[in-house]
Structure formats: C-alpha cells, structure tokens
Write a protein that holds these residues in place. Structure first.
Motif, PDB file in Angstrom:
ATOM      1  N   GLU A   1      39.986  33.928  44.550  1.00 49.58           N
ATOM      2  CA  GLU A   1      39.472  35.132  45.187  1.00 49.58           C
ATOM      3  C   GLU A   1      40.292  36.330  44.758  1.00 49.58           C
ATOM      4  O   GLU A   1      41.494  36.231  44.534  1.00 49.58           O
ATOM      5  N   GLY A   2      39.626  37.453  44.641  1.00 46.83           N
ATOM      6  CA  GLY A   2      40.317  38.671  44.270  1.00 46.83           C
ATOM      7  C   GLY A   2      40.502  38.843  42.775  1.00 46.83           C
ATOM      8  O   GLY A   2      41.118  39.801  42.334  1.00 46.83           O
TER       9      GLY A   2
ATOM     10  N   TYR B   1      38.907  39.204  38.789  1.00 44.88           N
ATOM     11  CA  TYR B   1      37.767  39.800  38.097  1.00 44.88           C
ATOM     12  C   TYR B   1      37.694  39.142  36.729  1.00 44.88           C
ATOM     13  O   TYR B   1      38.711  38.925  36.089  1.00 44.88           O
TER      14      TYR B   1
ATOM     15  N   PRO C   1      33.108  39.949  39.582  1.00 46.70           N
ATOM     16  CA  PRO C   1      34.109  39.389  40.491  1.00 46.70           C
ATOM     17  C   PRO C   1      33.752  37.970  40.952  1.00 46.70           C
ATOM     18  O   PRO C   1      34.576  37.282  41.535  1.00 46.70           O
TER      19      PRO C   1
END
Length: 96
Positions: free
Chosen positions: A12-13, A15, A34
């Motif tokens: 998560e977080g 790109y 993302p």
C-alpha cells in the motif's frame, strides 16, 4: 494468453510503472497506477481504451515508487525517445 504468470508483490502507498506486451500486435504499452493488480485486470478485461483492441496483453515488467511524481516521471521517460529505445532493447529479453 501465453500462459506466463507474473507474481505481483504489492505494498500500500506504492505507485507503479508497468509495461504490457500485446500478443496481438507485438507492441508495448506503458502506464502508471497506484493499484497495479486492478489496473492489469482492467486492461485484460478490455476496460482500457488504449489496449482494448490489442488484447491479449500481458504484464512483462513493473517498477515500484514511493512517490506518484517519481512514477509519472519514469513513465514519461519510458514513453520518450531515449527511454523508449532502452525499453525496446530490454523488453526483447522479457518477451518469449
């Protein structure tokens, strides 16, 4: 579909800049997102205008970035002259 399977380990977080290969026309598609798993599903299901008529497509490469700006810069580089040339050379090794 070639039967190749790419295991994607995502955090998560992050790109992602990714490269797809079209088995139909032999061309590459470069994008960023993302949510790589969802984006690839959308491409493979025909929900992305740019690849809809180039199916089947398969993920041949991706890179992960902490910053969306870094991912966009890398995507832009890969779509440009020098980056595109380097990408084609590298991609030949990944396409079988």
């Amino acid at each position: 579909y070639s039967g190749h399977r790419v295991n994607i380990i995502l955090k998560e977080g992050m790109y992602y800049v990714y490269i797809l290969f079209s088995d139909k026309d032999g061309n590459l598609y470069i994008g960023s997102t993302p949510d790589l798993k969802l984006r690839i599903k959308k491409h493979q299901s025909g929900f992305v205008k740019a690849t809809k008529y180039r199916l089947p497509v398969r993920l041949i490469y991706y890179e992960a970035y902490l910053s969306p700006l870094d991912a966009k810069r890398r995507e832009k580089f890969l779509k440009g002259g020098i980056g595109r040339g380097q990408l084609k050379i590298q991609a030949r090794r990944n396409i079988s």
